[in-house]
Structure formats: C-alpha cells, structure tokens
Motif scaffolding. Structure first.
Motif, PDB file in Angstrom:
ATOM      1  N   UNK A 210     -41.307  19.202  14.907  1.00  0.00           N
ATOM      2  CA  UNK A 210     -41.732  17.851  14.540  1.00  0.00           C
ATOM      3  C   UNK A 210     -42.612  17.250  15.627  1.00  0.00           C
ATOM      4  N   UNK A 211     -43.769  16.704  15.218  1.00  0.00           N
ATOM      5  CA  UNK A 211     -44.641  16.010  16.151  1.00  0.00           C
ATOM      6  C   UNK A 211     -44.110  14.595  16.371  1.00  0.00           C
ATOM      7  N   UNK A 212     -43.804  14.264  17.614  1.00  0.00           N
ATOM      8  CA  UNK A 212     -43.332  12.920  17.942  1.00  0.00           C
ATOM      9  C   UNK A 212     -44.507  11.983  18.197  1.00  0.00           C
ATOM     10  N   UNK A 213     -45.536  12.484  18.863  1.00  0.00           N
ATOM     11  CA  UNK A 213     -46.705  11.662  19.135  1.00  0.00           C
ATOM     12  C   UNK A 213     -47.686  12.392  20.027  1.00  0.00           C
ATOM     13  N   UNK A 214     -48.861  11.774  20.211  1.00  0.00           N
ATOM     14  CA  UNK A 214     -49.935  12.368  21.009  1.00  0.00           C
ATOM     15  C   UNK A 214     -50.380  11.354  22.059  1.00  0.00           C
ATOM     16  N   UNK A 215     -50.496  11.811  23.300  1.00  0.00           N
ATOM     17  CA  UNK A 215     -50.954  10.946  24.389  1.00  0.00           C
ATOM     18  C   UNK A 215     -52.358  11.378  24.827  1.00  0.00           C
TER      19      UNK A 215
END
Length: 425
Positions: A210-215
């Motif tokens: 699962x992708x939580x987020x991108x920084x």
C-alpha cells in the motif's frame, strides 16, 4: 502471567529506535533492545527501557539471545529500525515462526547491484550501472556509461560513500577513498558505478503493498547527497503521482517485497521517473513524524502491528503540508555553541526542533546523513506558508565552529566558524 515483549535489534540512537520502543509500550508490549553498544542509547535509563549487549553482526549470537528471552517473556515479535540488520531480523522471524519479511528478498534488496539487476529484468527504469571491484573496473565502467557518474558502495545506506564524479580526477579520488581503506565496509568491497539520473527527487512510503504517500526532497550542493529539505506530500500532478505509485508497486513485485515498510527513491528525469533505490525498511526521523502530521498514519505503530500479525486498515486524511529543514554545518571543527532551540520551537507552526549534537563536539563532515546536526519540522495547511514557518525557525538557530588547528597554527587561534549557519543557503 508471562510478560509480552517485542525485541528491537539496533537502531539510530537519535532516530527511530526510541519511537519504536514508545509505540510498543502504547500497545502494551515490553520493548527490549539488542545492541552491540547499548550505551549509545543514552536515553534508555530515563525511559526505563531494557537493553542487552549482543554481537548483532552474529546471527547465531542473536538467535541464542532471542531463545533465552523466550524462556522469560512471551516474545510477540522481532523487528529493527536499522538497514544493516534487516536481513538478520528477517531470518530470526523465520526461525522463530514470527511475522516478518522474506529473508531472501531483504538480502537481494540490500545488495544494490542485485537490486538493480532484478529491477531492470522486470522492466523497471533504472540508471545504467556496472559493478566494479578494483580501480580498473571503475575506470572502464565509467567510460562505458559516460561521465558524470555516481560511485557508491554496493552495500550501504544513508548516502555513505556516495559521490557524484564529474571528471576523471573526481573518479580517481573517490575510487581511492572507497577501495583504499578509508571507507568502512560491512561486506567485501564492491562499487556500483551508476549513471547520474538528474532531476527532482521523490520518495514513496510503502506499507506492505500500500502506498501511504510521496514526499519531495532537496539536497545540499554536490558532489555529495546530504538532504537539505523534505516536503510531504510532494506537489505532483495526478499523472505524476500515479506513475510513481505504479512504479513503486512494480519495484516491490520485482524484489519479492510487500511485507512491512519500504521506501522507493525516484528521480524524475527527461525520460520520466527512474528508480534510484528501494529500501526494505522505514525511513529514519523525521520522516515518520512528517507522515503522521500530514495524513494521520503512524508508520512506526503500523509496522509494529504488522510484526504482531495485525493487519488493520490505515485510514488516511490530508490536512497539512509538512516541511523538514536540516541543519548542516559548512565546515569541520569544534562546535563552540549552538543556540536558539527554544525560540525556534516557539514559532507558531513549528512542531519539532531537534538538535543532535552538544557543544564542544568535534564535527568532521562525511558527506552523508551523519552531517546533519539537527532539524526543524513545520506544518500548516498551505505549502508556501509551511516553508516560511520552517525558515523562521531556521533563522533563530545559530552556531559557531572553531576550525581544527592545522600544522603551523596554534590550537588557540580563536578562528570562528559559521555563526549563523543556514541550511539551504
């Protein structure tokens, strides 16, 4: 009743190991740290956290100690917050039939050459690369790829030993550093010679598949890659977000990952997103704190839940943009003073100020994560405002450094270093 415990194998003394121990306690567990140097965790006494000395480079020693602890505690899980022990921890989990990642997948991922090969075979875009074990190999590989190139250890993390080589002189100098006995190797010396993929840097935080987020991140000027600023979430178009998300999932499939945390590093080049590296672990501080502030997901706690065999849903919300600014000195020497922590912490919107160094400490820059002497984290609903808040905090931190005495100069020269050093200057 037997006490329920979780074993934590090593960690960064000023990084995620304390948050792991604190999160374990919130979940009703007794955290136990296994370390080759327990004294490095100088907060363990104040936190009343048990730490046991064991050679964490020795899998048999770790297995014996875990077996001993299982006779006293109900060991609910074993995990780590340090990359170089990830493979050993995966083997411990398998040995004791506890939830954990595939040991073979972790070992493949931690070898950057093997990782590149598997990604390339799966059709994942990566920089051109070669493996070298001597200076001649390095020279030939660089000629085949074309300057500039990146030289890095095939096994390692935190940008240690990583350098951009723009010309032959740079190449000779850094090859001598890596292979001439100055770099500390945890394995046989192998150098990855890699095409310089130029472009904005992004990092994808994964938990399971699962992708939580991108920084997004920015670095201090080359030739080294020392982080200057992190922004979460990254300002991306919908197409860019989807391409990085799809690419990250492809990486996990190619490497046989998909259990627990992972980070995928990407450069957005002229030919689109190119994968620089996949890390089979949770990133260090302050990344997990930034994710929690921005979208409400506590990555450390979620990782521990997985270690316990719990696969709860992670509900995300986006309410803030978070910026971390790193404090990085511009010279070597003795830190005379560092001031302004309380003033910076009082700035509205500043949520954390962390200083990792005490006055009178020698500073010898390495060109990697160890150069960071602190950071400031700011949060607000607006990116531009968050960046201004972070800058206000940074402007209130100042320090001075007396350069090391050189041959022919007295130790009491009194030369003063960066009195108001600014990251991102």
């Amino acid at each position: 009743m037997t006490r329920r415990a979780i074993i934590l194998v090593e960690g960064d003394p000023t990084g995620n190991i304390l948050p792991y121990a604190q999160a374990a306690r919130r979940l009703g567990l007794h955290p136990i740290i296994l370390s080759s140097e327990p004294a490095q965790y100088d907060w363990r006494v104040a936190e009343s956290i048990e730490a046991i000395r064991v050679d964490t480079n020795d899998l048999d020693a770790l297995t014996r100690e875990c077996s001993r602890l299982r006779s006293t505690y109900e060991v609910a899980g074993i995990t780590c917050a340090k990359e170089w022990v990830c493979a050993a921890v995966a083997k411990l989990c398998k040995h004791f039939d506890l939830p954990g990642p595939s040991p073979a997948s972790i070992e493949r991922c931690c070898d950057k050459f093997t990782q590149r090969r598997l990604l390339a075979e799966a059709g994942v875009p990566v920089p051109a690369y070669r493996l070298a074990t001597n200076a001649t190999d390095v020279e030939h590989s660089a000629a085949e790829i074309g300057l500039p190139v990146i030289l890095k250890p095939a096994v390692g993390n935190g940008s240690s030993g990583v350098r951009l080589c723009r010309n032959v002189d740079d190449l000779i100098e850094h090859t001598a550093y890596l292979l001439g006995g100055k770099h500390i190797w945890r394995s046989s010396p192998k150098v990855l010679v890699e095409e310089f993929a130029n472009g904005p840097y992004y990092g994808a935080y994964m938990m399971g598949d699962e992708l939580i987020g991108i920084c997004a991140a920015e670095f201090d000027p080359p030739p080294h890659f020392v982080f200057r600023e992190w922004t979460f979430p990254a300002s991306l178009t919908e197409e860019q977000h989807e391409r990085i998300a799809d690419l990250s999932r492809s990486c996990l499939r190619a490497l046989g990952l998909g259990w627990g945390p992972a980070g995928v590093e990407v450069r957005w080049t002229k030919r689109g997103p190119v994968v620089i590296e996949v890390n089979p672990r949770l990133a260090g501080a302050p990344d997990p704190q930034m994710v929690q502030l921005a979208c409400g997901v506590d990555l450390v706690t979620e990782h521990i839940k997985l270690v316990l065999g719990d696969r709860r849903n992670r509900r995300r919300r986006h309410s803030q943009t978070v910026v971390a600014r790193y404090l990085v000195p511009d010279r070597d020497g003795i830190l005379d003073r560092i001031d302004g922590e309380s003033q910076a912490a009082a700035v509205p919107g500043v949520v954390e100020v962390k200083l990792c160094i005490e006055p009178k400490t020698p500073i010898a820059r390495k060109g990697d994560y160890r150069d960071c002497i602190g950071y400031i984290v700011a949060a607000s609903p607006d990116l531009a405002e968050t960046k201004m808040i972070a800058q206000r905090g940074v402007d209130l931190i100042s320090w001075s450094i007396t350069p090391f005495a050189t041959r022919g100069s007295g130790s009491g020269s009194g030369e003063t270093g960066n009195k108001a050093a600014r990251p991102g200057r």
